[in-house]
Design an enzyme around this catalytic site. Structure first.
Site, short mmCIF file in Angstrom:
data_model
loop_
_atom_site.label_atom_id
_atom_site.label_comp_id
_atom_site.label_asym_id
_atom_site.label_seq_id
_atom_site.Cartn_x
_atom_site.Cartn_y
_atom_site.Cartn_z
N ILE A 41 51.08 69.43 35.07
CA ILE A 41 49.85 69.85 35.75
C ILE A 41 48.61 69.60 34.92
O ILE A 41 47.50 69.83 35.40
CB ILE A 41 49.92 71.35 36.12
CG1 ILE A 41 50.13 72.20 34.87
CG2 ILE A 41 51.01 71.60 37.14
CD1 ILE A 41 50.10 73.69 35.13
N LYS A 43 46.89 67.93 30.83
CA LYS A 43 47.06 67.31 29.53
C LYS A 43 45.91 67.73 28.66
O LYS A 43 44.75 67.54 29.02
CB LYS A 43 47.13 65.79 29.66
CG LYS A 43 47.46 65.08 28.37
CD LYS A 43 47.62 63.59 28.60
CE LYS A 43 48.00 62.88 27.32
NZ LYS A 43 48.17 61.42 27.53
N GLY A 47 48.74 67.79 23.68
CA GLY A 47 50.00 67.70 24.40
C GLY A 47 49.82 67.88 25.89
O GLY A 47 48.71 68.03 26.41
N LYS A 48 50.96 67.89 26.57
CA LYS A 48 50.98 68.03 28.02
C LYS A 48 51.22 69.48 28.42
O LYS A 48 51.71 70.28 27.63
CB LYS A 48 52.08 67.15 28.62
CG LYS A 48 51.93 65.67 28.30
CD LYS A 48 53.11 64.88 28.86
CE LYS A 48 52.98 63.41 28.49
NZ LYS A 48 54.15 62.63 29.00
N ASP A 192 34.78 77.31 21.55
CA ASP A 192 34.97 76.22 22.51
C ASP A 192 34.88 76.76 23.94
O ASP A 192 35.70 76.42 24.80
CB ASP A 192 36.32 75.55 22.27
CG ASP A 192 36.42 74.20 22.98
OD1 ASP A 192 35.37 73.62 23.30
OD2 ASP A 192 37.55 73.72 23.21
#
Length: 765
Positions: A41, A43, A47-48, A192
Site C-alpha cells: 500500500i 513505499k 522500505g515498503k 518531519d
C-alpha cells in the site's frame, strides 16, 4: 499506630524474583509467522509498507532491509531505533505501535492500520498540475471577476474533490495540535511534520506517524533551549532555521505545522513560490493571501501567520494553539455528515506468506511482442517509355512442375507486347495471432514520487500512492491503475490457416491494351509473394536471419524473441525472391521478412481451441513441419542447380540472339499476332527440358538507362506456356544496338550471371 517507616511500598523487581508473572521484556517482539501479509500500500524512504493482519487485527507492516555492508547501515539502524522508541508513546492522535519482527536481513515494524491514508490525498489540488509560471499567474488573478474562484474545492480539471467544510478543517488542525502538544510535553521534536505524515482514520480522526526523525529536546536549559542538530525533514515544510543550519528547538515543529495549516486552507501544495530564497525561506505572505478562500475564518488565517513567524521565539506553543482552536471550534457547528474515506486496500487479504515478496507478472520468454501494423500488400507496376522498370530486381523464375498456366497470358493487341505474369499459385501460410492486453510489469505509479527527496514513510505518498494514482492516472477494473499497455502475442495462440491459391492480383489481359508507340509494358505482379504471413504480427524481421542459398543446409527455425523492428514491405527495392513449393518467401539481404498483413485477424476467445499449452504444442509441430518442407525443397534445389548452370552456359548464348521481323512461335494463343514484334525488336526462342522441368532464363539489366555505346537491354520478358507437353520461352528485349554479350559484361552495362555464380533464384512449384 503504624509508623511511616512501616508503610508498605511496591518494589518493581525483575522477573527472576517474580515467579509466575509474565515477562514484559518481549512484549513488542512479534513472530513473523503470526503476520499475514496483504498487498503493498505504500513505499517510504527505507522500505515498503504492506497491509496485513495480526491475530485478526488489521495492521500496517513496514519492511526495512538491513545490509551490514551498506554505507547507510548505521544511519538506518539509528532511524529504526528512534522510530520504535517514539512509537511507544501512546496518544489517540498518534499511530499505535504494535511490535517488531525480523527475518534474515529484513526488519518489520508493525503498527495499526489507518484506513483513510494520508491527508495530502484530500487536500492538494495543484500537485503535478501547475508550473511556477501558472502558479504565479493564478495568484495574481485570484478574486478577479473574470476568473473562476479558486476557493471552490469541488472542481479540479473536471474532477470532483472532497468537500471539506471549515469546521472539519479546524477539527483536523486541532487533532494534529493535540498530538504535537503531547510529544512536546515529553520533550520530543518530530522534525518531519507534513501533510503526508498525517493519516486519516475513522470519523476523520487524524493520527501523526513517521517518527524516524524525532529527537529529544534540550532539557534543563530553560524554556525552548536551542541546540545544534542535523538538518533533516522535507524542504518545503522545514523551518528557516533548520534549512539554514542554525540551532533550533521544538519551535521548528510549529513552523511546519503552520505550513500544514496553509495547505489545509488553500488546498494547494507548498512550492518554492511560497518560500523564496530571497526571504531566507520564510513564508511569503503576499503570495499566500491571494490564494486564501474568501470564506476562510479570520482567526484560522491569523493562526497560520503566527505559526509561520520567521523568529522562532514569536511562534506560539502547541498548548496555546490547542486553546485557540478549541475556542474557534465552539463558534462553528461541526458537520453531521463527514466526507467518505477512500478504501486504501481491498479485502480479503491474501493467504499468509513467509515473507512479503512483491509478486510480479512472470512472462513466458517465448512471447511474441510486436507492434501491430495494418499495412496492405503493394503491387509493383510501372509504365515507362522503355517498358516496365523493375528497379534492378534480380528475379530468376524457376518453375518446377508448373501448373495452372494459362496460354492466354500473352496477348498482343495493337502490336503491343503486353505480358502479364500473374503468380496466382501462392500458398500463403498465415498465422492469426490472438491479441491480448497484458499489464506491463512496468510500475504504475507516478515516477515523480519514486525519486522524491522527502524521505516519506507514509502509507500512500510513494510509488503506489493512491493520491497520485487516482488523480493522475486512469482507474480500471478492480480499482487498479492503468499503466503502460504492451500488447503481447502468445506463441500458443497462433493458429495455422493456410490460404491456398491466394490470388492477390487478378489482372485481366484485356486491360493491358496500351497504344503508347509500341511500348513494351510488362506488369509483373508478384504481390503476396511472401510465404510466411503473420496477421497482426511480423515474424520475418528477426535478429537471427535464416540464410538460404544454393548449398545451404537445413534452416534453423526463426528466433522466438521479439523482433527488433517491424519493416513495411516495399516491392521493387532490390529484393531477391525465392519461391518454394508454392510458398513464396521474400528475401531481403538474405533475411526472411514477412509481408504486411492484408487485414487484421478477428479477435476471438483465446481458450476456444483448448489450453495454451496444447495450442503452443500444435504451433511447434506446424513450425517443424514447415521447415521440414523447406529442407526437402532445398535439397531439390541443390540437385537442380548443377543442371541449371550447365544449361545456361550452353543454351543462353549471345549467338542465340538475332534480329527477327516476323518470327512465329508455336504458342497456342487465340491471337494470331502472338510472337509478332516490330522491326526494332529482337526475339529469342529457347526450348530446354531438364528432368521434365521447364527452365526460364532471364537477362538482368543493371541500369535503367540505355547507353549509346553499349548494348543495354532495359527489359527482358519471359513467358511460359504449355501446349501438348511442349514448353516454350519467349524473351523480348527493347530495341538496342546488338553487341556480343561478352562486351556487355565488360562494360558493366548489362550483365548476365550464371546461377552457379551466386545469383538468387526463384522456385515455384
Amino acid at each position: 499506630m503504624i509508623s511511616m517507616d512501616s508503610t508498605p511500598t511496591l518494589n518493581f523487581e525483575t522477573s527472576d524474583n517474580l515467579d509466575g508473572l509474565p515477562d514484559g521484556s518481549n512484549a513488542f517482539k512479534i513472530n513473523i509467522d503470526d503476520l499475514e501479509f496483504g498487498q503493498e500500500i505504500g513505499k517510504g524512504a527505507y522500505g515498503k509498507i504492506f497491509k496485513g493482519e495480526y491475530f485478526g487485527t488489521p495492521v500496517a507492516i513496514k519492511e526495512i532491509s538491513l545490509q551490514p555492508n551498506d554505507v547507510k547501515y548505521k544511519d538506518l539502524t539509528k532511524f529504526i531505533q528512534r522510530e520504535v522508541a517514539m512509537l511507544r508513546f501512546s496518544h489517540p492522535n498518534l499511530v499505535q505501535f504494535i511490535g517488531v519482527s525480523e527475518r534474515g536481513s529484513s526488519l518489520y515494524i508493525v503498527t495499526e492500520f489507518v484506513q483513510g491514508g494520508d491527508l495530502a490525498y484530500y487536500l492538494f489540488r495543484n500537485k503535478f498540475d501547475d508550473t511556477p509560471e501558472q502558479y504565479i499567474h493564478r495568484k495574481v488573478n485570484v478574486g478577479s471577476s473574470s476568473t473562476p474562484d479558486l476557493s471552490d474545492p469541488t472542481v479540479h480539471n473536471g474532477e470532483k474533490l472532497v468537500q471539506l467544510a471549515w469546521p472539519l478543517r479546524i477539527k483536523i488542525a486541532y487533532d494534529v495540535a493535540c498530538a504535537m502538544a503531547y510529544l512536546h510535553s515529553r520533550n520530543v521534536i518530530h522534525r518531519d511534520l507534513k501533510s503526508t505524515n498525517l493519516l486519516v482514520g475513522d470519523n476523520w480522526r487524524i493520527k501523526v506517524c513517521d517518527m524516524g526523525f524525532a529527537r529529544t529536546a534540550q532539557v534543563g536549559g530553560g524554556s525552548r533551549a536551542k541546540r545544534t542538530m542535523t538538518i533533516c525533514g522535507t524542504t518545503n515544510c522545514m523551518a528557516p532555521e533548520v534549512v539554514l543550519g542554525q540551532d533550533y528547538n521544538e519551535a521548528c515543529d510549529v513552523f511546519s505545522y503552520g505550513i500544514v495549516l496553509s495547505e489545509i486552507i488553500t488546498r494547494m501544495d507548498t512550492t518554492n513560490n511560497l518560500r523564496p530564497s530571497s526571504l531566507k525561506y520564510g513564508l511569503d505572505v503576499d503570495v499566500l493571501l491571494p490564494l486564501v478562500p474568501k470564506d476562510c475564518p479570520p482567526p484560522f488565517l491569523k493562526l497560520v501567520l503566527d505559526c509561520t513567524e520567521y523568529d522562532p521565539d514569536n511562534r506560539p506553543t502547541f498548548k496555546e494553539i490547542t486553546e485557540r482552536l478549541k475556542s474557534l471550534t465552539k463558534k462553528l457547528s461541526t458537520p453531521h455528515i463527514l466526507p467518505p474515506l477512500r478504501v486504501l486496500a481491498q479485502s480479503p487479504l491474501t493467504s499468509p506468506i513467509q515473507s512479503p515478496i512483491s509478486t510480479k507478472n512472470q512472462f513466458n520468454p517465448n512471447l511474441f511482442k510486436s507492434i501491430v501494423h495494418n499495412n496492405h500488400n503493394h503491387s509493383s507496376s510501372s509504365n515507362n517509355s522503355s517498358g516496365y522498370n523493375n528497379n534492378s530486381n534480380h528475379n530468376i523464375n524457376i518453375t518446377v512442375n508448373s501448373i495452372n498456366i494459362n496460354s492466354s497470358n500473352i496477348n498482343n493487341n495493337n502490336n503491343n507486347n503486353n505480358i502479364n505474369n500473374n503468380n496466382n499459385n501462392n500458398n500463403n501460410i498465415s498465422f492469426s495471432g490472438r491479441q491480448e492486453e497484458l499489464m506491463s510489469p512496468i510500475s504504475m505509479g507516478d515516477e515523480s514520487d519514486l525519486d522524491s527527496d522527502d524521505e516519506d514513510d507514509s502509507y500512500t505518498s510513494s510509488a503506489s500512492s493512491s493520491r497520485c494514482n487516482s488523480r493522475n492516472g486512469k482507474i480500471i477494473n478492480g480499482g487498479k491503475q492503468m499503466g503502460y499497455i504492451i500488447k503481447h502475442h502468445y506463441s500458443s495462440d497462433l493458429e495455422s490457416s493456410p490460404n491456398g491459391n491466394n490470388i492477390n492480383n487478378n489482372n485481366n489481359n484485356n486491360n493491358n491494351n496500351n497504344n503508347n508507340n509500341n511500348n513494351n509494358n510488362n506488369n509483373n505482379n508478384n504481390s503476396g509473394n511472401n510465404g510466411i504471413c503473420i496477421n497482426s504480427l511480423s515474424l520475418g524481421v528477426s535478429s537471427s536471419p535464416i540464410q538460404i542459398g544454393l548449398s545451404s543446409k537445413s534452416p534453423t527455425p526463426p528466433s522466438m524473441s521479439p523482433p527488433t523492428s517491424v519493416k513495411s514491405y516495399h516491392p521493387n527495392n532490390n529484393n531477391n525472391n525465392i519461391n518454394i513449393n508454392n510458398t513464396n518467401t521474400n528475401i531481403n539481404n538474405n533475411k526472411i521478412s514477412s509481408s504486411p498483413p492484408v487485414k487484421n485477424s478477428p479477435k476471438s476467445n483465446r481458450f476456444s481451441n483448448g489450453s495454451l499449452k496444447q495450442q503452443f504444442q500444435q504451433y511447434q509441430q506446424q513450425q517443424q513441419q514447415l521447415f521440414l518442407n523447406i529442407n526437402e525443397d532445398d535439397k531439390e534445389l541443390e540437385e537442380l542447380s548443377k543442371s541449371i548452370d550447365d544449361t545456361f552456359r550452353l543454351h543462353f548464348s549471345p549467338l542465340n540472339i538475332s534480329p527477327t521481323q516476323n518470327n512465329n512461335n508455336n504458342n497456342n494463343n487465340s491471337n494470331n499476332n502472338n510472337g509478332n514484334v516490330n522491326h526494332n525488336h529482337h526475339h529469342l526462342n529457347q526450348h530446354s527440358h531438364i528432368n521434365g522441368h521447364l527452365i526460364s532464363p532471364t537477362i538482368i539489366s543493371s541500369s535503367s538507362t540505355t547507353s549509346s555505346s553499349t548494348s543495354t537491354p532495359s527489359l527482358v520478358s519471359l513467358t511460359s506456356s504449355r501446349d501438348h507437353h511442349h514448353h516454350h520461352i519467349s524473351v523480348t528485349s527493347s530495341p538496342t544496338n546488338i553487341k556480343p554479350l561478352s562486351s556487355s559484361i565488360a562494360s558493366n552495362s548489362s550483365v548476365f550471371t550464371p546461377l552457379g555464380s551466386g545469383l538468387t533464384r526463384t522456385v515455384q512449384s
